[in-house]
Design a protein around this motif. Structure first.
Motif, mmCIF file in Angstrom:
data_model
loop_
_atom_site.group_PDB
_atom_site.id
_atom_site.type_symbol
_atom_site.label_atom_id
_atom_site.label_comp_id
_atom_site.label_asym_id
_atom_site.label_seq_id
_atom_site.Cartn_x
_atom_site.Cartn_y
_atom_site.Cartn_z
ATOM 1 N N MET A 1 0.739 -1.412 0.078
ATOM 2 C CA MET A 1 -0.198 -0.131 0.044
ATOM 3 C C MET A 1 0.952 1.225 -0.227
ATOM 4 O O MET A 1 0.446 2.281 -0.528
ATOM 5 C CB MET A 1 -1.007 0.095 1.284
ATOM 6 C CG MET A 1 -1.957 -0.988 1.174
ATOM 7 S SD MET A 1 -3.279 -0.550 -0.164
ATOM 8 C CE MET A 1 -3.962 0.833 0.581
ATOM 9 N N GLU A 4 1.690 2.547 -3.380
ATOM 10 C CA GLU A 4 0.356 3.286 -4.346
ATOM 11 C C GLU A 4 -0.180 4.484 -3.520
ATOM 12 O O GLU A 4 -0.916 5.402 -4.193
ATOM 13 C CB GLU A 4 -0.726 2.246 -3.677
ATOM 14 C CG GLU A 4 -0.353 1.008 -4.582
ATOM 15 C CD GLU A 4 -1.374 -0.237 -4.585
ATOM 16 O OE1 GLU A 4 -2.436 0.270 -4.082
ATOM 17 O OE2 GLU A 4 -1.133 -1.472 -4.930
ATOM 18 N N GLU A 298 -12.533 6.576 -7.855
ATOM 19 C CA GLU A 298 -13.500 5.435 -7.819
ATOM 20 C C GLU A 298 -14.760 5.422 -8.903
ATOM 21 O O GLU A 298 -14.952 4.441 -9.441
ATOM 22 C CB GLU A 298 -14.089 4.894 -6.591
ATOM 23 C CG GLU A 298 -14.539 3.712 -6.492
ATOM 24 C CD GLU A 298 -15.493 3.579 -5.016
ATOM 25 O OE1 GLU A 298 -15.871 2.559 -4.764
ATOM 26 O OE2 GLU A 298 -15.607 4.496 -4.312
ATOM 27 N N ALA A 308 -12.681 -4.175 -11.753
ATOM 28 C CA ALA A 308 -11.490 -4.574 -11.013
ATOM 29 C C ALA A 308 -10.606 -3.478 -10.348
ATOM 30 O O ALA A 308 -10.146 -3.244 -9.067
ATOM 31 C CB ALA A 308 -10.470 -5.406 -11.714
ATOM 32 N N GLU A 309 -10.409 -2.422 -11.079
ATOM 33 C CA GLU A 309 -9.503 -1.229 -10.574
ATOM 34 C C GLU A 309 -10.553 -0.513 -9.491
ATOM 35 O O GLU A 309 -9.906 -0.010 -8.588
ATOM 36 C CB GLU A 309 -9.238 -0.423 -11.821
ATOM 37 C CG GLU A 309 -8.127 -1.056 -12.729
ATOM 38 C CD GLU A 309 -7.816 -0.165 -13.925
ATOM 39 O OE1 GLU A 309 -7.392 1.099 -13.477
ATOM 40 O OE2 GLU A 309 -7.950 -0.526 -14.936
ATOM 41 N N ARG A 312 -10.294 -2.362 -6.454
ATOM 42 C CA ARG A 312 -8.908 -1.833 -5.392
ATOM 43 C C ARG A 312 -8.743 -0.476 -5.039
ATOM 44 O O ARG A 312 -8.266 -0.296 -3.729
ATOM 45 C CB ARG A 312 -7.836 -2.071 -6.571
ATOM 46 C CG ARG A 312 -7.335 -3.529 -6.938
ATOM 47 C CD ARG A 312 -5.960 -3.644 -7.619
ATOM 48 N NE ARG A 312 -5.915 -2.911 -8.779
ATOM 49 C CZ ARG A 312 -6.211 -3.346 -9.988
ATOM 50 N NH1 ARG A 312 -6.670 -4.708 -10.087
ATOM 51 N NH2 ARG A 312 -6.185 -2.718 -11.247
ATOM 52 N N GLN A 314 -11.586 0.855 -4.111
ATOM 53 C CA GLN A 314 -12.557 0.898 -2.753
ATOM 54 C C GLN A 314 -11.648 0.269 -1.681
ATOM 55 O O GLN A 314 -11.908 0.832 -0.543
ATOM 56 C CB GLN A 314 -13.697 0.171 -3.242
ATOM 57 C CG GLN A 314 -14.766 -0.107 -2.134
ATOM 58 C CD GLN A 314 -15.122 1.379 -1.536
ATOM 59 O OE1 GLN A 314 -15.524 1.881 -2.311
ATOM 60 N NE2 GLN A 314 -15.216 1.274 -0.348
ATOM 61 N N ASP A 315 -10.817 -0.496 -1.891
ATOM 62 C CA ASP A 315 -9.704 -1.081 -0.905
ATOM 63 C C ASP A 315 -9.000 -0.030 -0.262
ATOM 64 O O ASP A 315 -8.875 -0.077 0.803
ATOM 65 C CB ASP A 315 -9.146 -2.322 -1.295
ATOM 66 C CG ASP A 315 -10.032 -3.475 -1.530
ATOM 67 O OD1 ASP A 315 -11.206 -3.526 -0.997
ATOM 68 O OD2 ASP A 315 -9.338 -4.390 -2.375
ATOM 69 N N GLU A 316 -8.536 0.716 -1.313
ATOM 70 C CA GLU A 316 -7.696 1.755 -0.861
ATOM 71 C C GLU A 316 -8.488 2.822 0.040
ATOM 72 O O GLU A 316 -7.961 3.413 1.181
ATOM 73 C CB GLU A 316 -7.088 2.610 -1.986
ATOM 74 C CG GLU A 316 -5.915 1.694 -2.408
ATOM 75 C CD GLU A 316 -5.208 2.688 -3.670
ATOM 76 O OE1 GLU A 316 -5.212 3.885 -3.287
ATOM 77 O OE2 GLU A 316 -4.570 2.316 -4.734
ATOM 78 N N GLN A 319 -9.048 1.162 3.406
ATOM 79 C CA GLN A 319 -7.758 1.397 4.078
ATOM 80 C C GLN A 319 -7.514 2.714 4.739
ATOM 81 O O GLN A 319 -6.732 2.821 5.750
ATOM 82 C CB GLN A 319 -6.511 0.751 3.298
ATOM 83 C CG GLN A 319 -5.111 0.889 3.925
ATOM 84 C CD GLN A 319 -4.993 -0.072 5.158
ATOM 85 O OE1 GLN A 319 -6.067 -1.146 4.973
ATOM 86 N NE2 GLN A 319 -3.895 0.035 5.760
#
Length: 337
Positions: A1, A4, A298, A308-309, A312, A314-316, A319
């Protein structure tokens, strides 16, 4: 992370084991400091060692905070020299100037320092300023005492010569001695610029003359034994009264010094809390800015069908929110308080 996230997120958010936010968050680095940070990082790469941004920031913090302490002390000294002229007539005059200079010095320190974990460098500044105040008080007393002693020596020169030549060892000599002593004492009291040790210097000088005065009194055959005893008691009572007044002044000065120490502590605390609140607001603004950028990204990815991106991203976002909550839980504490 970590890779990124933007540099901004590195500066304002916590990232687990690397804890980079604990090194610099929530403070903003000026361009010069970022330049030093970059140079240190590049030097590590050139030397063949594994670059560690956290160590570079720690070294930068130590360097900047040390410089901030020195800059604050220099400001204190410069302002003190401009505003204060020794000796002062009262301790209040000195403490007023010290308090103003200290307040400005703390402000100078706060403007330059960053990542002062545990307020180590601010405590260093606080202790240094306390030492400066003690030295300043001692210097003030010494300058005042030297000036008073020189003035007393000058004013009582004729009297001292008469005592040495035995002029007063005659009938009626004691009264003449008292008369001759009165004029220089009055001149001493009227003389300006003596400083806060004027009473102590006067008391010490009169005490140094007690032996000579007693000899003159004993040799004065115009006085009866009863009159001599009464005079001795009067002199003792006057000396005791002067000493009591001096002790009262010393207690007052000690109380004012204690009050000044508490005032200094409160000023350090006030400015530190103000800076911590400013840092908190900056941190909140940075978090909101980063969150807004990621939410926009997003949405763009969702609209473009890049699921897919978008996932990812959304995960960021998740986090990022988690990390910010953790930072909020680990708010920087005011250890001076």
């Amino acid at each position: 992370m970590l890779e990124e996230h933007s540099m901004s997120s590195w500066m304002f958010l916590d990232h687990g084991p690397k804890a980079f936010s604990e090194l610099v968050a929530p403070l903003r680095l000026c361009l010069g400091m970022l330049g030093s940070l970059a140079v240190s990082y590049v030097d590590s790469i050139r030397s063949g060692t594994v670059p560690c941004i956290e160590n570079a920031v720690l070294a930068l913090a130590q360097m900047e905070n040390s410089a901030a302490v020195q800059e604050a002390i220099k400001h204190y000294e410069d302002r003190k020299e401009r505003l204060l002229k020794l000796p002062t007539e009262t301790v209040e005059e000195l403490l007023k100037v010290h308090s103003q200079c200290e307040k400005e010095a703390i402000k100078v320190f706060m403007a330059r320092s960053f990542n002062d974990e545990g307020q180590e460098y601010q405590k260093q500044l606080q202790m240094t300023l306390e030492s400066k105040l003690r030295d300043l008080c001692s210097c003030n007393e010494r300058v005042s005492l030297d000036r008073c002693q020189a003035l007393l020596t000058q004013l009582f020169q004729d009297l001292e010569e008469k005592i040495a030549n035995g002029i007063y060892i005659v009938p009626g000599g004691y009264q003449q001695f008292l008369n001759d002593q009165k004029e220089p004492l009055e001149k001493y009291q009227r003389a300006p610029g003596k400083g806060l040790m004027a009473s102590r210097a006067r008391q010490d000088y009169l005490k140094s003359q007690e032996t000579a005065a007693q000899s003159i009194l004993k040799a004065d055959y115009n006085l009866t034994q009863k009159e001599k005893e009464a005079e001795v008691e009067q002199v003792r009572a006057q000396a005791a009264e002067r000493e009591a007044e001096l002790q009262r002044k010393l207690r007052e000065e000690a109380q004012k010094m204690a009050e000044e120490k508490e005032k200094s502590y409160e000023e350090h605390k006030r400015q530190l809390l103000a800076k911590m609140e400013e840092d908190r607001k900056n941190q909140q603004l940075e978090y909101e800015k980063m969150l807004s950028i990621k939410l926009q990204e997003e949405r763009r990815l969702q609209e473009e069908g890049r699921r897919a991106e978008a996932a990812r991203m959304q995960d960021e976002i998740t986090q990022l929110k988690t990390e910010f909550k953790e930072i909020q839980k680990k708010k920087r504490r005011c250890l001076i308080c």
